[in-house]
Motif scaffolding. Sequence first.
Motif, PDB file in Angstrom:
ATOM      1  N   SER A   1      45.435   7.961 -28.155  1.00  0.00           N
ATOM      2  CA  SER A   1      45.401   7.819 -29.614  1.00  0.00           C
ATOM      3  C   SER A   1      46.507   8.610 -30.304  1.00  0.00           C
ATOM      4  CB  SER A   1      44.038   8.263 -30.157  1.00  0.00           C
ATOM      5  OG  SER A   1      42.999   7.457 -29.630  1.00  0.00           O
ATOM      6  N   VAL A   2      47.399   9.202 -29.534  1.00  0.00           N
ATOM      7  CA  VAL A   2      48.509   9.958 -30.116  1.00  0.00           C
ATOM      8  C   VAL A   2      49.604   8.977 -30.523  1.00  0.00           C
ATOM      9  CG1 VAL A   2      50.283  11.708 -29.707  1.00  0.00           C
ATOM     10  CG2 VAL A   2      47.989  12.002 -28.749  1.00  0.00           C
ATOM     11  N   HIS A   3      49.926   8.924 -31.794  1.00  0.00           N
ATOM     12  CA  HIS A   3      50.945   8.008 -32.291  1.00  0.00           C
ATOM     13  C   HIS A   3      51.940   8.770 -33.165  1.00  0.00           C
ATOM     14  CE1 HIS A   3      48.541   4.688 -30.806  1.00  0.00           C
ATOM     15  NE2 HIS A   3      47.503   5.098 -31.531  1.00  0.00           N
ATOM     16  N   GLY A   4      53.165   8.274 -33.221  1.00  0.00           N
ATOM     17  CA  GLY A   4      54.169   8.846 -34.101  1.00  0.00           C
ATOM     18  C   GLY A   4      54.690  10.201 -33.673  1.00  0.00           C
ATOM     19  N   ALA A   5      54.499  10.559 -32.411  1.00  0.00           N
ATOM     20  CA  ALA A   5      54.945  11.866 -31.935  1.00  0.00           C
ATOM     21  C   ALA A   5      56.399  11.819 -31.495  1.00  0.00           C
ATOM     22  CB  ALA A   5      54.071  12.331 -30.767  1.00  0.00           C
ATOM     23  N   GLU A   6      57.061  12.956 -31.599  1.00  0.00           N
ATOM     24  CA  GLU A   6      58.393  13.088 -31.007  1.00  0.00           C
ATOM     25  C   GLU A   6      58.243  13.093 -29.492  1.00  0.00           C
ATOM     26  OE1 GLU A   6      62.045  16.355 -30.716  1.00  0.00           O
ATOM     27  OE2 GLU A   6      60.482  16.579 -32.233  1.00  0.00           O
ATOM     28  N   GLN A   7      59.090  12.350 -28.789  1.00  0.00           N
ATOM     29  CA  GLN A   7      58.971  12.237 -27.346  1.00  0.00           C
ATOM     30  C   GLN A   7      60.165  12.887 -26.661  1.00  0.00           C
ATOM     31  OE1 GLN A   7      57.705   8.534 -25.619  1.00  0.00           O
ATOM     32  NE2 GLN A   7      56.716   7.825 -27.505  1.00  0.00           N
ATOM     33  N   LEU A   8      59.866  13.777 -25.745  1.00  0.00           N
ATOM     34  CA  LEU A   8      60.884  14.457 -24.959  1.00  0.00           C
ATOM     35  C   LEU A   8      60.668  14.133 -23.492  1.00  0.00           C
ATOM     36  CD1 LEU A   8      60.626  17.988 -26.643  1.00  0.00           C
ATOM     37  CD2 LEU A   8      62.132  16.104 -27.295  1.00  0.00           C
ATOM     38  N   LEU A   9      61.731  14.059 -22.720  1.00  0.00           N
ATOM     39  CA  LEU A   9      61.628  13.788 -21.288  1.00  0.00           C
ATOM     40  C   LEU A   9      61.382  15.090 -20.537  1.00  0.00           C
ATOM     41  CD1 LEU A   9      64.572  11.260 -20.755  1.00  0.00           C
ATOM     42  CD2 LEU A   9      62.114  10.742 -20.812  1.00  0.00           C
ATOM     43  N   ILE A  10      60.616  14.991 -19.443  1.00  0.00           N
ATOM     44  CA  ILE A  10      60.365  16.150 -18.593  1.00  0.00           C
ATOM     45  C   ILE A  10      60.177  15.667 -17.159  1.00  0.00           C
ATOM     46  CG2 ILE A  10      57.842  16.147 -18.845  1.00  0.00           C
ATOM     47  CD1 ILE A  10      58.020  19.234 -18.973  1.00  0.00           C
ATOM     48  N   THR A  11      60.654  16.432 -16.209  1.00  0.00           N
ATOM     49  CA  THR A  11      60.468  16.087 -14.811  1.00  0.00           C
ATOM     50  C   THR A  11      59.085  16.527 -14.348  1.00  0.00           C
ATOM     51  OG1 THR A  11      61.344  18.195 -13.994  1.00  0.00           O
ATOM     52  CG2 THR A  11      62.933  16.417 -14.395  1.00  0.00           C
ATOM     53  N   ALA A  12      58.641  15.952 -13.229  1.00  0.00           N
ATOM     54  CA  ALA A  12      57.350  16.355 -12.681  1.00  0.00           C
ATOM     55  C   ALA A  12      57.350  17.831 -12.322  1.00  0.00           C
ATOM     56  CB  ALA A  12      57.017  15.505 -11.457  1.00  0.00           C
ATOM     57  N   GLY A  13      58.468  18.302 -11.774  1.00  0.00           N
ATOM     58  CA  GLY A  13      58.570  19.718 -11.428  1.00  0.00           C
ATOM     59  C   GLY A  13      58.526  20.614 -12.644  1.00  0.00           C
ATOM     60  N   GLY A  14      59.193  20.196 -13.722  1.00  0.00           N
ATOM     61  CA  GLY A  14      59.181  20.980 -14.946  1.00  0.00           C
ATOM     62  C   GLY A  14      57.799  21.066 -15.559  1.00  0.00           C
ATOM     63  N   ALA A  15      57.080  19.941 -15.573  1.00  0.00           N
ATOM     64  CA  ALA A  15      55.717  19.943 -16.102  1.00  0.00           C
ATOM     65  C   ALA A  15      54.813  20.843 -15.269  1.00  0.00           C
ATOM     66  CB  ALA A  15      55.172  18.517 -16.132  1.00  0.00           C
ATOM     67  N   GLN A  16      54.993  20.806 -13.943  1.00  0.00           N
ATOM     68  CA  GLN A  16      54.193  21.642 -13.071  1.00  0.00           C
ATOM     69  C   GLN A  16      54.476  23.113 -13.305  1.00  0.00           C
ATOM     70  OE1 GLN A  16      51.732  20.756 -11.148  1.00  0.00           O
ATOM     71  NE2 GLN A  16      51.362  22.754 -10.244  1.00  0.00           N
ATOM     72  N   ARG A  17      55.745  23.461 -13.480  1.00  0.00           N
ATOM     73  CA  ARG A  17      56.090  24.861 -13.733  1.00  0.00           C
ATOM     74  C   ARG A  17      55.472  25.365 -15.036  1.00  0.00           C
ATOM     75  NH1 ARG A  17      61.015  23.211 -11.338  1.00  0.00           N
ATOM     76  NH2 ARG A  17      61.894  22.634 -13.372  1.00  0.00           N
ATOM     77  N   ALA A  18      55.514  24.530 -16.074  1.00  0.00           N
ATOM     78  CA  ALA A  18      54.928  24.931 -17.346  1.00  0.00           C
ATOM     79  C   ALA A  18      53.418  25.116 -17.230  1.00  0.00           C
ATOM     80  CB  ALA A  18      55.255  23.885 -18.423  1.00  0.00           C
ATOM     81  N   LEU A  19      52.755  24.206 -16.533  1.00  0.00           N
ATOM     82  CA  LEU A  19      51.308  24.319 -16.337  1.00  0.00           C
ATOM     83  C   LEU A  19      50.962  25.570 -15.544  1.00  0.00           C
ATOM     84  CD1 LEU A  19      48.413  23.294 -16.459  1.00  0.00           C
ATOM     85  CD2 LEU A  19      48.929  21.782 -14.523  1.00  0.00           C
ATOM     86  N   GLU A  20      51.753  25.887 -14.548  1.00  0.00           N
ATOM     87  CA  GLU A  20      51.491  27.087 -13.756  1.00  0.00           C
ATOM     88  C   GLU A  20      51.638  28.357 -14.585  1.00  0.00           C
ATOM     89  OE1 GLU A  20      52.946  25.050  -9.548  1.00  0.00           O
ATOM     90  OE2 GLU A  20      54.217  26.524 -10.557  1.00  0.00           O
TER      91      GLU A  20
END
Length: 342
Positions: free
Chosen positions: A180-199
């Motif tokens: 249901s998220v609409h109108g958001a700014e979209q940025l690209l991220i790698t799987a590794g980058g997302a994992q690092r941020a979550l960690e």
Amino acid sequence: MQLDFTSDQEELRSSVRSVLVKECPTSLVRAHVEAVVDGRPSDAGRDLWDTFVRLDWQALTIPEPHGGIGLGFPELAVLAEELGKVIAPGPLLTTVAGFVPLMREAEGGGPWLDKVAAGEVSGTAAFESHADRVLCGGEVDVIALQHGDRVLVVPAGDAPLRLIRALDATRTLASLDIDSVHGAEQLLITAGGAQRALEEMTLAVAFELVGTCESIFATNVGYAMERQQFGVPIGSFQAVKHKLANMFVAIERARGVCVFAAATIAEDDDRRTTAVAAAKAAAGDCQRLVAQDGIQLLGGIGYTWEHDQQLFVKRAKTSDALFGNASWHRQRIADALGLGGR
């Protein structure tokens, strides 16, 4: 690998602690919680955020080219642990440990780092694997949602959030409907980058949880030294000593595992994923023992609304559930070792 905090990092701890003792006493937290429970507005979280911004704490780990201080995860760990000791309300932790890492890892996230460093926005991070619990979702200016190879950045007021009535009333929890998220700014991220941020977010919560357990333990030690039965402090009884000793060992174990995980993040070690999982599991195991015995050792008063211990126990219980509890992370470790199917 540096397996302890340096003298400079300990000086940072002393500085942070001195500010928090003054600006975030338990009386402030209690007043905030009572207002939330009664349905009244509270400015405690926003006032603390404004104080922290004046001290540039929100810019702690933002690279210098974006206006930040440029420190690393060990310094963030110090801040998180001290915030946990006072169960501080407000979005500082989610901003520095969630929103900032996602923006740092995402392509094109630099302008948002500039805004955070300038104190213009607070934020939180939501990850598609944990979108059912968005920490401080109702208190921040902007939410960054990792969804596949995208990070959706949306003003919190425009996000499809549903506030959750949580056990811990010191800060908000919300669920987020990704579709249901609409109108958001979209940025690209790698799987590794997302994992690092979550960690980074997961380990910061683990450090914060350890700090909360340390405060529960300190309350019990003080009570055991003051409360008397048969003319002597109850801390002189063997049964009480054993409980306190077990609490101390659990805290030191969890803290040690967290410190090792912080070192793997600081050095981008290949073991960081399993180290973070082990740290969150250890912190969760710690709170289970410390929260239980921390209530029992206080006797009847430990269960009452009037005693502050319940505030810390509720924060500890809620933090254990955030970004995977102890059992969930033990399963991740088993899967990583190829033992998940046994």
